[in-house]
Design an enzyme around this catalytic site. Structure first.
Site, PDB file in Angstrom:
ATOM      1  N   HIS A 262       9.449  -4.551  -9.440  1.00  0.00           N
ATOM      2  CA  HIS A 262       9.203  -5.044  -7.385  1.00  0.00           C
ATOM      3  C   HIS A 262       9.355  -6.540  -7.491  1.00  0.00           C
ATOM      4  O   HIS A 262       9.810  -7.726  -6.864  1.00  0.00           O
ATOM      5  CB  HIS A 262       8.029  -4.208  -7.496  1.00  0.00           C
ATOM      6  CG  HIS A 262       8.109  -4.647  -5.353  1.00  0.00           C
ATOM      7  ND1 HIS A 262       8.865  -4.353  -4.766  1.00  0.00           N
ATOM      8  CD2 HIS A 262       7.139  -5.125  -5.017  1.00  0.00           C
ATOM      9  CE1 HIS A 262       8.710  -4.797  -3.814  1.00  0.00           C
ATOM     10  NE2 HIS A 262       7.550  -5.169  -3.377  1.00  0.00           N
TER      11      HIS A 262
ATOM     12  N   ASP B 176       2.230  -9.083   2.385  1.00  0.00           N
ATOM     13  CA  ASP B 176       1.827  -7.848   3.533  1.00  0.00           C
ATOM     14  C   ASP B 176       1.239  -7.678   2.481  1.00  0.00           C
ATOM     15  O   ASP B 176       0.563  -6.356   2.928  1.00  0.00           O
ATOM     16  CB  ASP B 176       3.149  -6.355   3.924  1.00  0.00           C
ATOM     17  CG  ASP B 176       3.691  -6.147   2.488  1.00  0.00           C
ATOM     18  OD1 ASP B 176       3.980  -7.279   1.968  1.00  0.00           O
ATOM     19  OD2 ASP B 176       3.964  -4.594   2.921  1.00  0.00           O
ATOM     20  N   HIS B 177       0.541  -7.763   1.601  1.00  0.00           N
ATOM     21  CA  HIS B 177      -0.239  -7.229   0.539  1.00  0.00           C
ATOM     22  C   HIS B 177      -2.164  -8.544   0.457  1.00  0.00           C
ATOM     23  O   HIS B 177      -2.586  -8.344  -0.443  1.00  0.00           O
ATOM     24  CB  HIS B 177       0.405  -7.496  -0.768  1.00  0.00           C
ATOM     25  CG  HIS B 177       0.996  -5.873  -0.332  1.00  0.00           C
ATOM     26  ND1 HIS B 177       0.738  -4.419  -1.104  1.00  0.00           N
ATOM     27  CD2 HIS B 177       2.678  -5.523  -0.291  1.00  0.00           C
ATOM     28  CE1 HIS B 177       1.793  -3.446  -0.825  1.00  0.00           C
ATOM     29  NE2 HIS B 177       2.529  -4.571  -0.492  1.00  0.00           N
TER      30      HIS B 177
ATOM     31  N   HIS C  70       3.717 -10.361  -2.554  1.00  0.00           N
ATOM     32  CA  HIS C  70       4.156 -10.094  -0.850  1.00  0.00           C
ATOM     33  C   HIS C  70       2.532 -10.231  -0.084  1.00  0.00           C
ATOM     34  O   HIS C  70       1.496  -9.831  -0.167  1.00  0.00           O
ATOM     35  CB  HIS C  70       4.869  -9.439  -0.841  1.00  0.00           C
ATOM     36  CG  HIS C  70       5.978  -9.238  -1.577  1.00  0.00           C
ATOM     37  ND1 HIS C  70       7.041  -7.973  -2.185  1.00  0.00           N
ATOM     38  CD2 HIS C  70       7.269 -10.251  -2.052  1.00  0.00           C
ATOM     39  CE1 HIS C  70       8.239  -8.079  -3.216  1.00  0.00           C
ATOM     40  NE2 HIS C  70       8.119  -9.615  -2.846  1.00  0.00           N
TER      41      HIS C  70
ATOM     42  N   HIS D 267       2.108   1.832   0.314  1.00  0.00           N
ATOM     43  CA  HIS D 267       2.507   2.118   2.121  1.00  0.00           C
ATOM     44  C   HIS D 267       2.721   3.460   1.938  1.00  0.00           C
ATOM     45  O   HIS D 267       2.911   4.429   1.104  1.00  0.00           O
ATOM     46  CB  HIS D 267       4.059   1.401   1.805  1.00  0.00           C
ATOM     47  CG  HIS D 267       4.754  -0.158   1.761  1.00  0.00           C
ATOM     48  ND1 HIS D 267       4.859  -0.672   3.257  1.00  0.00           N
ATOM     49  CD2 HIS D 267       4.539  -1.108   1.285  1.00  0.00           C
ATOM     50  CE1 HIS D 267       5.188  -1.938   3.086  1.00  0.00           C
ATOM     51  NE2 HIS D 267       4.311  -2.446   1.232  1.00  0.00           N
TER      52      HIS D 267
ATOM     53  N   ASP E  69       3.613  -1.919  -5.225  1.00  0.00           N
ATOM     54  CA  ASP E  69       5.017  -0.957  -4.034  1.00  0.00           C
ATOM     55  C   ASP E  69       5.689  -1.388  -5.603  1.00  0.00           C
ATOM     56  O   ASP E  69       6.831  -1.331  -5.254  1.00  0.00           O
ATOM     57  CB  ASP E  69       5.239  -2.412  -3.653  1.00  0.00           C
ATOM     58  CG  ASP E  69       4.856  -2.763  -2.216  1.00  0.00           C
ATOM     59  OD1 ASP E  69       4.231  -2.056  -1.844  1.00  0.00           O
ATOM     60  OD2 ASP E  69       5.220  -3.490  -1.516  1.00  0.00           O
TER      61      ASP E  69
ATOM     62  N   HIS F 132       0.080  -7.698  -5.346  1.00  0.00           N
ATOM     63  CA  HIS F 132       0.858  -8.704  -5.938  1.00  0.00           C
ATOM     64  C   HIS F 132       1.149  -9.595  -4.938  1.00  0.00           C
ATOM     65  O   HIS F 132       0.729  -9.270  -4.140  1.00  0.00           O
ATOM     66  CB  HIS F 132       2.568  -8.313  -5.962  1.00  0.00           C
ATOM     67  CG  HIS F 132       2.795  -7.278  -4.674  1.00  0.00           C
ATOM     68  ND1 HIS F 132       2.644  -6.293  -4.787  1.00  0.00           N
ATOM     69  CD2 HIS F 132       4.085  -7.424  -4.157  1.00  0.00           C
ATOM     70  CE1 HIS F 132       2.896  -5.390  -3.658  1.00  0.00           C
ATOM     71  NE2 HIS F 132       4.310  -6.036  -2.725  1.00  0.00           N
TER      72      HIS F 132
HETATM   73 FE    FE Z   1       4.593  -4.001   0.750  1.00  0.00          FE
HETATM   74 ZN    ZN Z   2       5.810  -5.399  -2.040  1.00  0.00          ZN
END
Ligand code: FE
Ligand code: ZN
Length: 269
Positions: free
Chosen positions: A128, A74-75, A72, A185, A147, A70
């Site tokens: 999400h 942090d990905h 975001h 995570h 996530d 996805h």
């Molecule tokens: Fe994340």
């Molecule tokens: Zn995420």
């Protein structure tokens, strides 16, 4: 409901690929998958350049594919740096074209990716984010859930709604029980503490949380974990549980409503 059109292996997985789980940032995971036959190497999500690059340099693997679950940050944060250094092709949800740096090929539900002579199924798991996808490697009995599904928990519902997120989780829990799940995570202990609050009588959950504490004490990751164990311990996959329904005081309602109540409680946990 089971995902349609994806394989349900009755034979043993071939395990012809090498897997490396890489801790990034504070609690993110990236996973490298290498095919010794073709030399192809993919990474699922790119939270941070340094740790991923370090493993690639040590192994000598040449990164050929980046798969994003996805959009975001942090990905996808290291997409461009990794692409620049290794020339990898970036694949991710077509719905998030423009939000995924360097995206070369947009994916939608039901798409198939060829990797090392095997097929990776793309499964849409919105909730999400609306575009969120999971990657299922049938030949290896492995699923990457980003996530959406965490061990003993699930992602927050940012873009979708509870019914949509529940449908996505329901899809994932219908994969073969011996499928190993890698998530985005390391949230397992916090998830486990919440899980014990809503289903304290679940013996297997108690055991799993003890194991998780021990793994973390030893500095080890708590994933991958089998879909079967998650089905027996993760409250977000267990809205049918009498103990959970008693806890949230919801009876005679659809699973997604129980799930939605759990998710709201976890948001405040
Ligand atoms: Fe994340
Ligand atoms: Zn995420």
């Amino acid at each position: 409901m089971a995902a349609k059109g994806i394989c349900d292996p009755t034979v043993e997985p071939q395990s012809k690929f090498d897997f490396k789980l890489i801790r990034c940032r504070t609690d993110n995971y990236a996973v490298l998958v290498h095919d010794p036959g073709s030399g192809d190497t993919l990474v699922v999500d790119t939270p941070e350049f340094g740790p991923i690059d370090e493993v690639l340099r040590k192994t000598g693997w040449k990164l050929t594919h980046i798969l994003n679950t996805h959009h975001h940050h942090d990905h996808v944060g290291a997409n461009e740096a990794l692409k620049e250094k290794y020339g990898a092709t970036i694949l991710g949800p077509a719905a998030n074209k423009g939000q995924i740096p360097g995206l070369d090929k947009g994916l939608k539900d039901g798409d198939k990716i060829n990797f090392g002579g095997e097929v990776i199924d793309v499964i849409a798991v919105p909730g999400h984010t609306l575009g969120h996808v999971a990657y299922y490697m049938c030949s290896e009995k492995v699923v990457f859930t980003g996530d959406t599904l965490f061990s003993l928990g699930c992602g927050r519902i940012f873009e979708g709604d509870a019914e949509m997120m529940w449908h996505s989780l329901d899809m994932l829990r219908h994969l073969p029980e011996d499928t190993l799940m890698y998530c985005g995570h390391e949230y397992t202990l916090n998830n486990g503490e919440f899980a014990l609050e809503v289903e304290p009588g679940n013996k297997e959950l108690q055991q799993r949380v003890e194991e998780v504490r021990e793994l973390l004490r030893q500095g080890k990751p708590t994933i991958p974990v089998s879909i079967g164990l998650e089905k027996r311990t993760n409250p977000f996959l267990r809205p049918e549980s009498q103990e959970i329904r008693d806890h949230v005081q919801m009876h005679g309602v659809e699973n997604w409503r129980v799930f939605g109540s759990l998710r709201e409680r976890k948001d405040r946990f």
